[in-house]
Enzyme design. Structure first.
Site, PDB file in Angstrom:
ATOM      1  N   HIS A   1       0.858  -1.184   0.000  1.00 21.98           N
ATOM      2  CA  HIS A   1       0.000   0.000   0.000  1.00 21.98           C
ATOM      3  C   HIS A   1       0.893   1.233   0.000  1.00 21.98           C
ATOM      4  O   HIS A   1       1.952   1.245   0.631  1.00 21.98           O
ATOM      5  CB  HIS A   1      -0.885   0.015   1.260  1.00 21.98           C
ATOM      6  CG  HIS A   1      -1.423   1.367   1.601  1.00 21.98           C
ATOM      7  ND1 HIS A   1      -0.882   2.145   2.617  1.00 21.98           N
ATOM      8  CD2 HIS A   1      -2.429   2.104   1.059  1.00 21.98           C
ATOM      9  CE1 HIS A   1      -1.556   3.282   2.697  1.00 21.98           C
ATOM     10  NE2 HIS A   1      -2.490   3.291   1.764  1.00 21.98           N
TER      11      HIS A   1
ATOM     12  N   HIS B   1      12.648  -1.438   3.901  1.00 19.32           N
ATOM     13  CA  HIS B   1      12.964  -0.402   4.885  1.00 19.32           C
ATOM     14  C   HIS B   1      14.209   0.394   4.493  1.00 19.32           C
ATOM     15  O   HIS B   1      14.293   1.597   4.808  1.00 19.32           O
ATOM     16  CB  HIS B   1      13.117  -1.016   6.269  1.00 19.32           C
ATOM     17  CG  HIS B   1      11.816  -1.265   6.966  1.00 19.32           C
ATOM     18  ND1 HIS B   1      11.165  -0.296   7.681  1.00 19.32           N
ATOM     19  CD2 HIS B   1      11.036  -2.375   7.031  1.00 19.32           C
ATOM     20  CE1 HIS B   1      10.032  -0.788   8.169  1.00 19.32           C
ATOM     21  NE2 HIS B   1       9.931  -2.052   7.791  1.00 19.32           N
TER      22      HIS B   1
ATOM     23  N   HIS C   1      -7.674  -4.749  18.296  1.00 19.12           N
ATOM     24  CA  HIS C   1      -8.476  -5.888  18.737  1.00 19.12           C
ATOM     25  C   HIS C   1      -7.779  -7.212  18.463  1.00 19.12           C
ATOM     26  O   HIS C   1      -8.162  -8.239  19.028  1.00 19.12           O
ATOM     27  CB  HIS C   1      -9.848  -5.867  18.053  1.00 19.12           C
ATOM     28  CG  HIS C   1      -9.793  -5.956  16.561  1.00 19.12           C
ATOM     29  ND1 HIS C   1      -9.356  -4.923  15.772  1.00 19.12           N
ATOM     30  CD2 HIS C   1     -10.135  -6.964  15.712  1.00 19.12           C
ATOM     31  CE1 HIS C   1      -9.426  -5.281  14.497  1.00 19.12           C
ATOM     32  NE2 HIS C   1      -9.891  -6.511  14.436  1.00 19.12           N
TER      33      HIS C   1
ATOM     34  N   GLY D   1     -18.303  11.922   0.668  1.00 20.56           N
ATOM     35  CA  GLY D   1     -19.066  11.670  -0.547  1.00 20.56           C
ATOM     36  C   GLY D   1     -18.229  11.234  -1.719  1.00 20.56           C
ATOM     37  O   GLY D   1     -18.605  11.447  -2.874  1.00 20.56           O
ATOM     38  N   GLY D   2     -17.089  10.617  -1.443  1.00 21.63           N
ATOM     39  CA  GLY D   2     -16.232  10.131  -2.519  1.00 21.63           C
ATOM     40  C   GLY D   2     -16.850   8.939  -3.249  1.00 21.63           C
ATOM     41  O   GLY D   2     -17.883   8.406  -2.842  1.00 21.63           O
TER      42      GLY D   2
END
Length: 299
Positions: A107, A145, A175, A258-259
């Site tokens: 990502h 890295h 969690h 609102g994308g």
């Protein structure tokens, strides 16, 4: 940040989307990105590019430039002083889910934001990139890295350390008590360097993504894998879904402002599985992943 400076950033981001897509297509060979151009209700729009191929099970690279009359709650939660302002935002965001379980998911995101209306000229940059392996290889993570550190080094000796730590803390599933992957860089609210240096920095980070990821893909793309490897990859992709839908600020901002929903949720993997109380076999490659899902100094 004046209009000319903002447009300078927008032009760079469009070019970055083009460059990343071209580099990914060189690996895929038989497939290319399809583009959906879209318009935002309040002004602006974007270019969503998506590819489904043999190497990349799904690859989405988004460019957006949107305007709004009122900031959504996700943008003002930590900045109450700008509540009620309008905004203008632009960025490139991508998520790559490879088919081969030995290639990590990756990502990256770089973005610029400024307020409009009653409190103009509040602006900042944000972004970074992070790596999510299913079967981790130390040499790949060290390369990732090292590239991140090299991109940060011209801007200060402590920049990589600071933004690497921020990444470990941000991409953390509370969690589950585990990190989403093996980290990289994450930064937000960047404006203390002034426009020129801040803009140079996001260019350095944006341009480093291909250098960080493509060598890993090439090294792992021809590795043979079994159905059990694919099954584990699908199971672990579930953690990616959990993070993006529960914690990710970009997802919340996109939906609240609102994308385009398809563009926002293209970050989710194409195939995912959930297994109740799954525990990998002790001593297996699958069990080994747990050793990597906590902050570690790689360099």
């Amino acid at each position: 940040m004046n209009n000319a400076q903002f447009q300078q950033v927008v032009s760079y981001l469009k070019g970055l989307q083009d460059s990343i897509c071209q580099n990914l297509e060189k690996i895929e060979l038989n497939n290319v990105f399809e583009q959906d151009a879209w318009q935002h209700d309040n002004g602006g729009g974007g270019r969503t590019r998506f590819m489904r191929g043999e190497i990349f099970e799904s690859a989405g690279v988004n460019f957006s430039h949107v305007l709004g009359e009122k900031l959504p709650a996700s943008a003002t939660a930590k900045r109450p002083e700008i509540a009620g302002c309008g905004f203008e935002a632009s960025g490139v965001s991508l998520v790559i889910h490879p088919d081969n379980p030995f290639i990590p998911t990756s990502h990256a995101n770089v973005r610029v934001f400024r307020t409009t209306g009653k409190k103009q000229n509040t602006w900042w940059f944000g972004g970074g990139f992070d790596l999510t392996p299913y079967y981790p290889f130390d040499e790949d993570i060290i390369h990732w890295h090292t590239t991140a550190r090299n991109a940060c080094q011209p801007f200060g000796q402590d920049v990589y350390t600071k933004f690497k730590k921020w990444c470990d803390e941000y991409f953390y599933l509370k969690h589950r008590k585990e990190t989403r992957g093996v980290g990289g860089l994450f930064f937000d609210d960047l404006n203390q360097w002034g426009f020129d240096k801040s803009f140079e920095f996001i260019q350095s980070i944006g341009n480093a993504y291909v250098e960080a990821y493509i060598p890993i893909v090439k090294k792992r793309m021809d590795m043979p894998f079994l159905e059990k490897n694919k099954a584990f990859q699908k199971y672990r992709r579930g953690r990616y879904v959990e993070f993006n839908l529960v914690y990710d600020r970009g997802t919340l901002f996109g939906l609240q402002s609102g994308g385009r929903t398809e563009s926002i949720l293209m970050s989710l993997p194409p195939e995912v599985s959930y297994r109740y109380n799954y525990q990998p076999e002790v001593g297996s490659q699958e069990a080994n992943l747990a050793n990597y899902l906590k902050p570690r100094e790689w360099l």
